[in-house]
Design a protein around this motif. Structure first.
Motif, mmCIF file in Angstrom:
data_model
loop_
_atom_site.group_PDB
_atom_site.id
_atom_site.type_symbol
_atom_site.label_atom_id
_atom_site.label_comp_id
_atom_site.label_asym_id
_atom_site.label_seq_id
_atom_site.Cartn_x
_atom_site.Cartn_y
_atom_site.Cartn_z
ATOM 1 N N ARG A 1 4.721 10.878 10.751
ATOM 2 C CA ARG A 1 5.867 10.699 9.632
ATOM 3 C C ARG A 1 6.885 12.013 9.943
ATOM 4 N NH1 ARG A 1 5.196 8.808 4.542
ATOM 5 N NH2 ARG A 1 6.598 9.896 3.001
ATOM 6 N N ASP A 2 6.398 13.326 10.666
ATOM 7 C CA ASP A 2 6.921 14.306 10.894
ATOM 8 C C ASP A 2 8.041 13.997 12.151
ATOM 9 O OD1 ASP A 2 5.525 14.536 13.051
ATOM 10 O OD2 ASP A 2 4.559 16.394 12.597
ATOM 11 N N LEU B 1 -1.707 6.190 5.606
ATOM 12 C CA LEU B 1 -1.574 4.972 5.947
ATOM 13 C C LEU B 1 -1.290 4.831 7.422
ATOM 14 C CD1 LEU B 1 0.294 3.082 3.233
ATOM 15 C CD2 LEU B 1 -2.034 2.823 3.842
ATOM 16 N N VAL B 2 -1.937 4.022 8.095
ATOM 17 C CA VAL B 2 -1.560 3.708 9.599
ATOM 18 C C VAL B 2 -1.160 2.460 9.819
ATOM 19 C CG1 VAL B 2 -2.142 4.012 12.023
ATOM 20 C CG2 VAL B 2 -3.202 5.560 10.329
ATOM 21 N N ASP C 1 2.093 6.958 7.252
ATOM 22 C CA ASP C 1 2.191 8.234 7.871
ATOM 23 C C ASP C 1 2.110 8.254 9.331
ATOM 24 O OD1 ASP C 1 1.541 10.194 5.494
ATOM 25 O OD2 ASP C 1 0.271 8.245 4.984
ATOM 26 N N ILE C 2 1.821 7.402 9.758
ATOM 27 C CA ILE C 2 1.678 7.106 11.320
ATOM 28 C C ILE C 2 1.898 5.714 11.572
ATOM 29 C CG2 ILE C 2 -0.065 6.907 13.265
ATOM 30 C CD1 ILE C 2 -1.637 9.175 11.635
ATOM 31 N N ILE C 3 2.624 5.426 13.052
ATOM 32 C CA ILE C 3 2.913 3.936 13.114
ATOM 33 C C ILE C 3 2.300 3.907 14.669
ATOM 34 C CG2 ILE C 3 5.190 3.993 13.540
ATOM 35 C CD1 ILE C 3 5.037 1.074 12.213
ATOM 36 N N VAL C 4 1.705 2.922 15.089
ATOM 37 C CA VAL C 4 1.235 2.592 16.496
ATOM 38 C C VAL C 4 1.947 1.673 16.799
ATOM 39 C CG1 VAL C 4 -0.759 2.328 17.949
ATOM 40 C CG2 VAL C 4 -1.180 3.570 15.807
ATOM 41 N N ALA C 5 2.797 1.745 18.013
ATOM 42 C CA ALA C 5 3.892 0.805 18.202
ATOM 43 C C ALA C 5 3.212 0.349 19.850
ATOM 44 C CB ALA C 5 5.337 1.223 18.274
ATOM 45 N N ASN C 6 3.359 -0.948 20.010
ATOM 46 C CA ASN C 6 3.196 -1.374 21.351
ATOM 47 C C ASN C 6 4.445 -2.408 21.903
ATOM 48 O OD1 ASN C 6 0.928 -3.240 19.511
ATOM 49 N ND2 ASN C 6 0.037 -1.111 20.847
ATOM 50 N N LEU D 1 0.931 -1.070 -0.057
ATOM 51 C CA LEU D 1 0.037 -0.042 0.024
ATOM 52 C C LEU D 1 0.765 1.220 -0.156
ATOM 53 C CD1 LEU D 1 -2.858 -0.876 2.643
ATOM 54 C CD2 LEU D 1 -2.847 -1.191 0.242
ATOM 55 N N GLY D 2 2.009 1.160 0.804
ATOM 56 C CA GLY D 2 2.809 2.235 0.809
ATOM 57 C C GLY D 2 3.499 2.672 -0.518
ATOM 58 N N ASP D 3 3.896 1.450 -1.046
ATOM 59 C CA ASP D 3 4.535 1.566 -2.438
ATOM 60 C C ASP D 3 3.373 2.179 -3.705
ATOM 61 O OD1 ASP D 3 6.731 0.560 -1.123
ATOM 62 O OD2 ASP D 3 6.353 -1.639 -2.275
ATOM 63 N N THR D 4 2.213 2.017 -3.269
ATOM 64 C CA THR D 4 1.243 2.593 -4.452
ATOM 65 C C THR D 4 0.522 3.796 -3.879
ATOM 66 O OG1 THR D 4 -0.053 0.904 -3.894
ATOM 67 C CG2 THR D 4 1.169 0.316 -5.812
ATOM 68 N N LYS D 5 1.011 4.433 -2.920
ATOM 69 C CA LYS D 5 -0.006 5.370 -2.054
ATOM 70 C C LYS D 5 -0.059 6.781 -3.144
ATOM 71 C CE LYS D 5 1.758 7.608 1.797
ATOM 72 N NZ LYS D 5 1.946 7.854 3.255
ATOM 73 N N LYS D 6 -1.216 7.309 -3.040
ATOM 74 C CA LYS D 6 -1.635 8.521 -3.765
ATOM 75 C C LYS D 6 -1.823 9.449 -2.533
ATOM 76 C CE LYS D 6 -2.161 7.213 -8.245
ATOM 77 N NZ LYS D 6 -2.572 5.443 -8.356
#
Ligand code: C5P
Length: 392
Positions: A365-366, A315-316, A339-344, A306-311
């Motif tokens: 991402r920022d 994406l989380v 754009d966002i990652i939720v880590a546990n 999904l990341g590779d073809t993102k427009k």
């Protein structure tokens, strides 16, 4: 006001009990009946129970524009039983009697309780009509299985009055939630994937789907249109969400890509199996030898694809980590173009799979890092959803 639309199925008489129970709970109830339904249940019975005349005809109302008035006053319109005919008419936007015209004009929540012969219910055209209506925000109380009026056994029975009443009460009593995600489309994955070994055995993991289902429920409550792609779970999908059931990682890959282009946000809470058996054995593997070697091959990384073809999509991803949580999660965010990652940290008490709570670190991402203390998965879901709003 709660309006009950009764259509012409044999189960119409059962709805008298629903009207009675809701009236006893103190709600103002208006009953609208189609012409056919009056053959199955007497309007006088509904009128006596609700204390209001039943509306059956466009000409009811002595010159008032009654269908618009009732449409506006209805917080909920329950259609029970909902026949295949009314379902098809609603899908097509036909307005040829009081009930259909009123439903077209309402801004209230419409709840369908389909009831019909099981062959009719499972007919693809009926199922397609229901799924289109669901995608437009209609809620559906799924029918029960059992012996039907025609003598057939199968799915299609109107659930009992207690169940329907409880559903309507819960819906009515839910506090109003700010509709800040209205007009947005969310694709959420949940649960585990199951990778077949032979006809009886599989490889999987302990994910219960609770985090993904909480995200779907909260997004729906906040007004989003939600597609929930779910691996096998024991959970009941939230009302009003379109569910696509999948088994394996490859099924999930297909379902996600089929829906990817026109969604605004994708949240991948599913625990996808990284590997699958290279071959699925057609017959049960015998225990013959002392040793069994299974050859595994890599599953597609759905999120990365999904990341590779993102427009324009946001994406989380989720990252279950047991060490160096921030470093590993940040690396994943970059490599999968998220754009966002939720880590546990799955080693912490109250985080991870089967708990009702979670403890998370959200990395954007920022470079913004937010440490989220232990809280319910629903509360965490709302924080994640806040972060998916562009220009917040
Ligand atoms: O790389 P890792 O599996 O730890 O990444 C986890 C994230 O990637 C989750 O959001 C999960 O849903 C997603 N994932 C995926 N396809 C895979 C493996 C993980 O989409 N094959």
């Amino acid at each position: 006001m709660i309006t009950i639309g009764v259509t012409g199925g044999i189960a119409a008489y059962k709805v008298i009990d629903v009207a009675s129970a809701l009236k006893k709970l103190g709600y103002e109830i208006q009953v609208v009946m189609t012409k056919n339904s009056t053959e199955f249940a007497a309007p006088l019975a509904f009128a006596t129970i609700t204390g209001k005349p039943v509306i059956t005809d466009m000409t009811d109302g002595d010159g008032e524009v009654l269908h618009i008035e009732i449409a506006k006053k209805s917080k909920i319109i329950l259609i029970a039983p909902a026949t295949a005919n009314i379902i098809a008419k609603l899908r097509a936007g036909i307005a040829d009697d009081f009930l259909t015209t009123m439903v077209l004009a309402t801004k209230g929540t419409v709840v369908l309780a389909p009831a019909m012969n099981s062959n009719m219910y499972t007919n693809p055209v009926v199922q397609e009509n229901i799924s289109v209506l669901k995608s437009r925000g209609y809620l559906v109380i799924e029918p029960d299985s059992g012996v039907l009026a025609c003598g057939d056994v199968g799915v299609g029975k109107l659930p009992d009055a207690v169940k329907i009443t409880a559903y309507i009460k819960d819906l009515n009593d839910k506090p109003a939630v700010d509709q800040d995600l209205l007009g947005k489309k969310y694709l959420i994955t949940a649960g585990r994937t199951v990778e077949a070994i032979d006809p009886m055995r599989y490889l999987s993991n302990y994910s219960t789907g609770k985090m993904g289902y909480a995200l779907a429920e909260m997004a729906k409550d906040r007004g989003a249109e939600v597609i929930l792609v779910s691996g096998p779970t024991n959970l009941t999908p939230p009302a009003g969400v379109t569910v696509v059931e999948v088994i394996s990682a490859r099924d999930m890959y297909k379902a996600v890509h089929e829906n990817y282009t026109d969604v605004d946000v994708v949240i991948k809470a599913a625990a996808v199996a990284d590997f699958r058996p290279k071959e699925v054995q057609a017959e049960k593997i015998k225990k013959g030898d002392d040793k069994l070697v299974l050859e595994l091959v890599k599953n597609p990384d759905i999120l990365k694809s999904l990341g590779d073809t993102k427009k324009n999509q946001i994406l989380v991803g989720f990252a279950a980590e047991s060490q160096n949580v921030i470093e590993n999660a940040t690396e994943k965010l970059k490599s999968k173009n998220l754009d966002i990652i939720v880590a546990n940290n799955i080693k912490e008490e109250g985080a991870g799979f089967s708990a009702d709570t979670n403890i998370a670190t959200i990395i954007e991402r920022d470079g913004t890092v937010s440490f989220i203390p232990k809280m319910s998965k629903k509360e965490l879901a709302n924080i994640i959803l806040d972060k998916t709003k562009r220009g917040r």
